[in-house]
Scaffold this motif. Structure first.
Motif, PDB file in Angstrom:
ATOM      1  N   UNK A  75      74.724  24.745  66.542  1.00 36.24           N
ATOM      2  CA  UNK A  75      74.965  25.521  67.258  1.00 36.24           C
ATOM      3  C   UNK A  75      75.373  26.911  66.526  1.00 36.24           C
ATOM      4  N   UNK A  76      76.019  26.731  65.335  1.00 32.54           N
ATOM      5  CA  UNK A  76      76.483  27.605  64.555  1.00 32.54           C
ATOM      6  C   UNK A  76      75.135  28.332  63.875  1.00 32.54           C
ATOM      7  N   UNK A  77      74.340  27.606  63.802  1.00 36.94           N
ATOM      8  CA  UNK A  77      73.173  28.121  63.140  1.00 36.94           C
ATOM      9  C   UNK A  77      72.448  29.141  64.117  1.00 36.94           C
ATOM     10  N   UNK A  78      72.225  28.542  65.419  1.00 37.48           N
ATOM     11  CA  UNK A  78      71.770  29.428  66.341  1.00 37.48           C
ATOM     12  C   UNK A  78      72.410  30.362  66.604  1.00 37.48           C
ATOM     13  N   UNK A  79      73.586  30.442  66.767  1.00 41.30           N
ATOM     14  CA  UNK A  79      74.559  31.705  66.914  1.00 41.30           C
ATOM     15  C   UNK A  79      74.474  32.687  65.629  1.00 41.30           C
ATOM     16  N   UNK A  80      74.586  32.387  64.539  1.00 43.02           N
ATOM     17  CA  UNK A  80      74.148  33.284  63.353  1.00 43.02           C
ATOM     18  C   UNK A  80      72.798  34.060  63.526  1.00 43.02           C
ATOM     19  N   UNK A  81      71.826  33.236  64.023  1.00 40.05           N
ATOM     20  CA  UNK A  81      70.430  33.618  64.200  1.00 40.05           C
ATOM     21  C   UNK A  81      70.645  34.548  65.162  1.00 40.05           C
ATOM     22  N   UNK A  82      71.053  34.419  66.360  1.00 38.25           N
ATOM     23  CA  UNK A  82      71.249  35.113  67.495  1.00 38.25           C
ATOM     24  C   UNK A  82      71.955  36.503  67.283  1.00 38.25           C
ATOM     25  N   UNK A  83      72.809  36.365  66.444  1.00 39.39           N
ATOM     26  CA  UNK A  83      73.923  37.656  65.775  1.00 39.39           C
ATOM     27  C   UNK A  83      72.870  38.414  64.964  1.00 39.39           C
ATOM     28  N   UNK A  84      72.171  37.975  64.185  1.00 40.47           N
ATOM     29  CA  UNK A  84      71.305  38.742  63.314  1.00 40.47           C
ATOM     30  C   UNK A  84      70.209  39.261  64.191  1.00 40.47           C
ATOM     31  N   UNK A  85      69.676  38.362  64.957  1.00 41.10           N
ATOM     32  CA  UNK A  85      68.432  39.237  65.998  1.00 41.10           C
ATOM     33  C   UNK A  85      69.303  40.326  66.541  1.00 41.10           C
ATOM     34  N   UNK A  86      70.444  40.169  67.209  1.00 33.19           N
ATOM     35  CA  UNK A  86      71.074  41.115  68.073  1.00 33.19           C
ATOM     36  C   UNK A  86      71.465  42.449  67.437  1.00 33.19           C
ATOM     37  N   UNK A  87      71.771  42.076  66.183  1.00 34.06           N
ATOM     38  CA  UNK A  87      72.217  43.341  65.200  1.00 34.06           C
ATOM     39  C   UNK A  87      70.978  44.068  65.026  1.00 34.06           C
ATOM     40  N   UNK A  88      69.631  43.247  64.676  1.00 39.45           N
ATOM     41  CA  UNK A  88      68.538  43.972  64.334  1.00 39.45           C
ATOM     42  C   UNK A  88      68.027  44.741  65.544  1.00 39.45           C
ATOM     43  N   UNK A  89      68.011  43.997  66.637  1.00 35.12           N
ATOM     44  CA  UNK A  89      67.570  44.689  67.724  1.00 35.12           C
ATOM     45  C   UNK A  89      68.457  45.869  68.256  1.00 35.12           C
ATOM     46  N   UNK A  90      69.369  45.617  68.223  1.00 37.84           N
ATOM     47  CA  UNK A  90      70.336  46.773  68.723  1.00 37.84           C
ATOM     48  C   UNK A  90      70.439  47.911  67.725  1.00 37.84           C
ATOM     49  N   UNK A  91      70.319  47.802  66.326  1.00 36.15           N
ATOM     50  CA  UNK A  91      70.161  48.649  65.390  1.00 36.15           C
ATOM     51  C   UNK A  91      68.813  49.448  65.816  1.00 36.15           C
ATOM     52  N   UNK A  92      67.782  48.979  65.928  1.00 39.08           N
ATOM     53  CA  UNK A  92      66.651  49.467  66.429  1.00 39.08           C
ATOM     54  C   UNK A  92      66.476  50.414  67.568  1.00 39.08           C
ATOM     55  N   UNK A  93      67.107  49.691  68.719  1.00 41.02           N
ATOM     56  CA  UNK A  93      67.309  50.459  70.053  1.00 41.02           C
ATOM     57  C   UNK A  93      68.243  51.480  69.718  1.00 41.02           C
TER      58      UNK A  93
END
Length: 306
Positions: free
Chosen positions: A90-108
């Protein structure tokens, strides 16, 4: 009738009776003492038996409780190990989701900032004629009473007609300037409207089409605790990043409704592609044969067509 006087001495008999009475009393005392000793012995034996029974019962209960504690402790340890593994996942999934969220939010964020800049520039361009009119012409229109007066000072009575002609000429000139300014403003507005119509799309030209996009869904168990891993692969060159995110979200919401089933036979296209990959591989023949045997013996499921 003859009378015989006999004198009987009862003292020996009384002594014997007294001796017998003493013996009987001693026997009675001995019997009572023996009975008391027997009762005490029985009570002591009963207490010892009860103590042994209680001790055995408590020992048995302690043994059973110890066995249950050991069994439950082993289960708790196994559950703790499973929880630790799930925590790491779950921690790995959370870190991956946070990275994806930061990348997507930065792009948007970058995209919306660019859109804001473009819209601000377009608004400035749309308001430019109005601002120019307000800056250049508003002062003249507000002070038209001053500009419409005669500018040539005449004091003679005979020059009244000339003054009126000058005033009428000035009014005509100002009216022509106002008409020219209004015409220029209207023509600029018309050109701006035509340009806006070219840039913006009308609702009548909007079309709705249904397109089929290939999507690969992979679900597998990668540990002994049946922890499932789900991956969704989308053809990136065909869709933009927002469209891919929308497809993933839609599939994530509908995954529970999808049913997996075992195919009756191996798909020939899949087998052909796997054979091509094996033939193109640089591995040894033994490895290729083993891989082909594992592929033929492997059982997999596919999503039922709905």
């Amino acid at each position: 009738m003859a009378h015989i006087d006999c004198i009987l001495d009862t003292e020996p008999m009384a002594q014997e009776m007294s001796s017998i009475s003493n013996h009987i009393k001693g026997t009675t005392a001995a019997v009572v003492a023996m009975q008391t000793a027997v009762v005490l012995a029985e009570q002591k034996a009963a207490d010892q038996v009860c103590s042994n029974v209680n001790k055995g019962f408590y020992a048995m209960m302690r043994s059973q409780i110890s066995q249950k504690i050991a069994t439950l402790r082993s289960k708790v340890d196994s559950y703790l190990m499973q929880l630790n593994v799930q925590q790491k996942q779950l921690l790995a999934i959370r870190s991956r989701m946070e990275r994806d969220y930061n990348r997507i939010s930065g792009r948007y964020l970058k995209l919306f900032n660019g859109l804001n800049q473009n819209l601000r520039q377009r608004i400035f361009e749309l308001d430019k004629p109005t601002i120019d009119f307000a800056v250049r012409e508003l002062e003249r229109v507000s002070n038209r009473s001053k500009y419409l007066t005669a500018t040539v000072p005449l004091s003679q009575v005979e020059s009244l007609a000339d003054s009126q002609k000058i005033l009428a000429s000035n009014m005509k000139y100002r009216g022509a300037k106002v008409i020219e300014s209004m015409s220029r403003f209207l023509s600029t507005s018309l050109e701006q409207k035509k340009l806006t119509n070219k840039v913006l799309l009308a609702d009548s030209h909007a079309q709705t089409e249904s397109l089929a996009i290939p999507v690969l869904i992979s679900e597998c168990n990668f540990d002994k605790f049946n922890t499932k891993n789900l991956d969704i692969f989308i053809c990136e060159p065909l869709l933009s990043a927002p469209a891919q995110a929308a497809v993933r979200n839609t599939l994530g919401q509908q995954l529970d409704t999808l049913s997996w089933e075992k195919p009756s036979q191996t798909d020939q296209e899949v087998k052909s592609e796997f054979s091509k990959l094996l033939s193109a591989s640089s591995a040894s023949e033994r490895v290729k044969d083993t891989a082909l045997k594992l592929f033929e013996k492997n059982t997999f499921q596919t999503i039922k067509n709905q």
